[in-house]
Design an enzyme around this catalytic site. Structure first.
Site, PDB file in Angstrom:
ATOM      1  N   ASP A   1     -14.919 -38.879  14.690  1.00 37.30           N
ATOM      2  CA  ASP A   1     -15.441 -37.610  14.157  1.00 37.30           C
ATOM      3  C   ASP A   1     -16.161 -36.784  15.277  1.00 37.30           C
ATOM      4  OD1 ASP A   1     -14.559 -37.784  11.509  1.00 37.30           O
ATOM      5  OD2 ASP A   1     -16.216 -38.832  10.821  1.00 37.30           O
TER       6      ASP A   1
ATOM      7  N   HIS B   1     -20.402 -46.860  13.960  1.00 36.16           N
ATOM      8  CA  HIS B   1     -19.091 -47.275  13.130  1.00 36.16           C
ATOM      9  C   HIS B   1     -19.432 -48.743  12.732  1.00 36.16           C
ATOM     10  CE1 HIS B   1     -15.242 -47.946  11.631  1.00 36.16           C
ATOM     11  NE2 HIS B   1     -15.045 -46.364  11.702  1.00 36.16           N
TER      12      HIS B   1
HETATM   13  N1  COA Z   1     -27.409 -42.304  14.411  1.00 38.80           N
HETATM   14  C1  COA Z   1     -28.705 -43.084  14.888  1.00 38.80           C
HETATM   15  N2  COA Z   1     -28.672 -44.333  14.429  1.00 38.80           N
HETATM   16  C2  COA Z   1     -27.639 -45.052  14.166  1.00 38.80           C
HETATM   17  C3  COA Z   1     -26.311 -44.171  13.912  1.00 38.80           C
HETATM   18  C4  COA Z   1     -26.416 -42.834  13.947  1.00 38.80           C
HETATM   19  N3  COA Z   1     -25.275 -41.981  14.065  1.00 38.80           N
HETATM   20  N4  COA Z   1     -25.381 -45.119  13.455  1.00 38.80           N
HETATM   21  C5  COA Z   1     -26.092 -46.296  13.352  1.00 38.80           C
HETATM   22  N5  COA Z   1     -27.373 -46.070  13.633  1.00 38.80           N
HETATM   23  C6  COA Z   1     -28.216 -47.366  13.805  1.00 38.80           C
HETATM   24  C7  COA Z   1     -28.791 -47.382  12.144  1.00 38.80           C
HETATM   25  O1  COA Z   1     -29.928 -46.795  12.017  1.00 38.80           O
HETATM   26  C8  COA Z   1     -28.952 -49.114  12.617  1.00 38.80           C
HETATM   27  O2  COA Z   1     -30.368 -49.275  13.029  1.00 38.80           O
HETATM   28  P1  COA Z   1     -31.284 -50.349  12.648  1.00 38.80           P
HETATM   29  O3  COA Z   1     -30.478 -51.561  13.052  1.00 38.80           O
HETATM   30  O4  COA Z   1     -32.625 -50.192  13.558  1.00 38.80           O
HETATM   31  O5  COA Z   1     -31.673 -50.147  11.260  1.00 38.80           O
HETATM   32  C9  COA Z   1     -28.060 -49.436  13.547  1.00 38.80           C
HETATM   33  O6  COA Z   1     -27.729 -48.367  14.282  1.00 38.80           O
HETATM   34  C10 COA Z   1     -27.017 -50.252  12.963  1.00 38.80           C
HETATM   35  O7  COA Z   1     -26.243 -49.201  11.831  1.00 38.80           O
HETATM   36  P2  COA Z   1     -25.826 -49.359  10.426  1.00 38.80           P
HETATM   37  O8  COA Z   1     -26.757 -48.265   9.678  1.00 38.80           O
HETATM   38  O9  COA Z   1     -26.020 -50.761  10.079  1.00 38.80           O
HETATM   39  O10 COA Z   1     -24.318 -49.125  10.272  1.00 38.80           O
HETATM   40  P3  COA Z   1     -23.616 -48.909   9.290  1.00 38.80           P
HETATM   41  O11 COA Z   1     -22.160 -49.777   9.497  1.00 38.80           O
HETATM   42  O12 COA Z   1     -24.273 -49.352   7.784  1.00 38.80           O
HETATM   43  O13 COA Z   1     -23.144 -47.429   9.210  1.00 38.80           O
HETATM   44  C11 COA Z   1     -22.264 -45.535   9.795  1.00 38.80           C
HETATM   45  C12 COA Z   1     -22.187 -46.854   9.900  1.00 38.80           C
HETATM   46  C13 COA Z   1     -20.942 -44.731  10.205  1.00 38.80           C
HETATM   47  C14 COA Z   1     -22.570 -45.007   8.165  1.00 38.80           C
HETATM   48  C15 COA Z   1     -23.179 -45.064  10.572  1.00 38.80           C
HETATM   49  O14 COA Z   1     -23.081 -45.346  11.899  1.00 38.80           O
HETATM   50  C16 COA Z   1     -23.729 -43.379  10.336  1.00 38.80           C
HETATM   51  O15 COA Z   1     -24.213 -42.940   9.526  1.00 38.80           O
HETATM   52  N6  COA Z   1     -22.988 -42.667  11.411  1.00 38.80           N
HETATM   53  C17 COA Z   1     -22.982 -41.056  11.149  1.00 38.80           C
HETATM   54  C18 COA Z   1     -22.282 -40.578  10.277  1.00 38.80           C
HETATM   55  C19 COA Z   1     -20.889 -40.742  10.750  1.00 38.80           C
HETATM   56  O16 COA Z   1     -20.596 -40.132  11.900  1.00 38.80           O
HETATM   57  N7  COA Z   1     -19.800 -41.177   9.809  1.00 38.80           N
HETATM   58  C20 COA Z   1     -18.462 -41.089  10.363  1.00 38.80           C
HETATM   59  C21 COA Z   1     -17.979 -42.555  10.298  1.00 38.80           C
HETATM   60  S1  COA Z   1     -16.329 -42.633  11.081  1.00 38.80           S
END
Ligand code: COA
Length: 385
Positions: free
Chosen positions: A322, A266
């Site tokens: 979720d 998140h």
């Molecule tokens: N699975 C694997 N790795 C994850 C992850 C996940 N669900 N969520 C974050 N990470 C990793 C990223 O790859 C990133 O790694 P890096 O620093 O080596 O590049 C790090 O954690 C930081 O994440 P980031 O992509 O900067 O987070 P964000 O704030 O841009 O994205 C979400 C947030 C929610 C979009 C992301 O966590 C995600 O795609 N989650 C899965 C989808 C989901 O469950 N969405 C519902 C949200 S309520």
């Protein structure tokens, strides 16, 4: 030139006093009240009024609001006919976006939105809010029947929002525990600061578009898998994994391929989402009510959580809202493609609170960009290229 931050991470898009998150501590407040207290003591109707008005309602104002919601559950038969014309194979979020956008044709109301003056008519805002929230549950439940070729049951006025939704969905009154769980789910999903769909709400609201357009835009934004669409994908993922012993290999393969684990991570929380903790408790409560039977989905989910924590805790990746809601809805007999529509019903409360806040102090959103294209160049006629 100001600094460009991808995804506007950490960039304030507005001032708001509706909800607040402490992502390090893993706490969420609606109007200052911890989400745990609201989940334990409040109802969706009361929480909605809290989000809209800013204070917990009196008995009289809650009763009046509740009655308004009950009085507005019916939708005109034209909308039912319109929904019948949609393909049964379409995603319910696309249906919901279409049906909500169509409400503006049948229940118009832009009288407060005609000039650059602020909209200060709270009766107008209240009426439009009730029209939308009350009908969204009806539309989602109706679709469950229409897409299977049946006429939907009419909404009932003698039931609470959660009870009526489950009654309409299943054509029979819900067991009190299931109605309670649905009510808590609606409370938990109702608001969450400036997430993508709420930002979309603000942008659309700032143009003084109708509230139906505002909510239709927000529904479209919520539908994406990186936002509300993740709950459906969590269930699909757990089914794909199959059993707890296969979780480790699955997670490691996904991470090696740089794919996300659905329901994890998140932008705001760097620890477990407090809503995930409450939802996990509800899954256990439901299982216990059924004799404490073991549940393959839950066991697989617990193992995925353990492995993801081991692999990704240093990046602050933990279960989000979720992760456990899908298991809960599945155990309640709700089809997976309807999970996100339930999220939308609930979040309409928060979106409309933000709509009201935006109207109270409006300026159209018009950000800037960092241009990365060509410098000025001369047009080349087609036969000279
Ligand atoms: N699975 C694997 N790795 C994850 C992850 C996940 N669900 N969520 C974050 N990470 C990793 C990223 O790859 C990133 O790694 P890096 O620093 O080596 O590049 C790090 O954690 C930081 O994440 P980031 O992509 O900067 O987070 P964000 O704030 O841009 O994205 C979400 C947030 C929610 C979009 C992301 O966590 C995600 O795609 N989650 C899965 C989808 C989901 O469950 N969405 C519902 C949200 S309520």
């Amino acid at each position: 030139m100001s600094e460009y931050l991808p995804g506007l991470a950490g960039v304030p898009a507005t001032k708001s006093n509706i909800s607040d998150i402490d992502g390090e501590a893993g706490v969420l407040f609606y109007r200052g009240y911890p989400i745990e207290q609201l989940a334990q003591h409040s109802s969706f109707e009361e929480t909605t009024l809290l989000l809209l008005d800013g204070e917990l309602p009196t008995t009289a104002s809650l009763a009046a609001f509740d009655q308004d919601l009950r009085d507005n559950r019916q939708v005109k038969y034209h909308i039912r006919e319109l929904m019948k014309a949609l393909p049964a194979t379409g995603h319910p979020m696309d249906m919901l976006q279409t049906a909500v956008a169509s409400l503006s044709m049948f229940y118009p109301g832009t009288e407060c939105l005609t000039s650059t003056e602020m909209c200060e008519d709270l009766n107008y805002v209240h009426n439009m809010t009730v029209k939308l929230i009350a009908r969204m549950g009806t539309i989602v439940a109706m679709w469950q029947h229409l897409r299977n070729g049946y006429e939907p049951p009419a909404p009932r006025e003698d039931l609470s929002y959660a009870e009526n939704f489950l009654y309409m969905l299943n054509r029979k009154e819900a067991d009190p525990l299931l109605a309670h769980i649905m009510d808590v789910c609606l409370i938990l999903h109702a608001e969450h600061t400036i997430n993508a769909s709420t930002f979309s709400t603000l942008v659309t609201a700032s143009t003084l578009a109708s509230p139906y357009s505002v909510i239709a835009a927000a529904i479209g934004t919520l539908s994406g898998p990186l936002h509300g669409g993740a709950n459906q994908r969590v269930l699909e993922m757990l089914n794909d994994i199959g059993s707890p012993d296969k979780a480790e290999a699955y997670v490691d393969k996904k991470l090696a391929n740089k794919e996300v684990i659905w329901g994890m991570g998140h932008r705001e929380y760097k620890t477990k989402d407090p809503r995930a903790t409450i939802l996990q408790g509800l899954v256990t409560k439901l299982m216990n009510s059924r004799g404490g039977s073991t549940n393959r989905l839950l066991e697989t989910a617990l193992e995925v959580e353990r492995i993801v924590e081991d692999r990704l805790a240093h990046k602050g990746v933990y279960p989000n809202v979720d992760f456990y809601s899908g298991i809960l809805y599945h155990e309640m007999g709700i089809p997976a493609d309807q999970f996100t529509t339930i999220f939308a019903i609930s979040r309409s409360a928060g979106w409309l609170a933000h709509w009201r806040e935006q109207l109270g102090d409006n300026r159209i959103f018009r950000p800037t960009q960092v241009y990365t294209g060509h410098a000025k160049r001369e047009y080349v006629p087609i036969d000279g290229r």
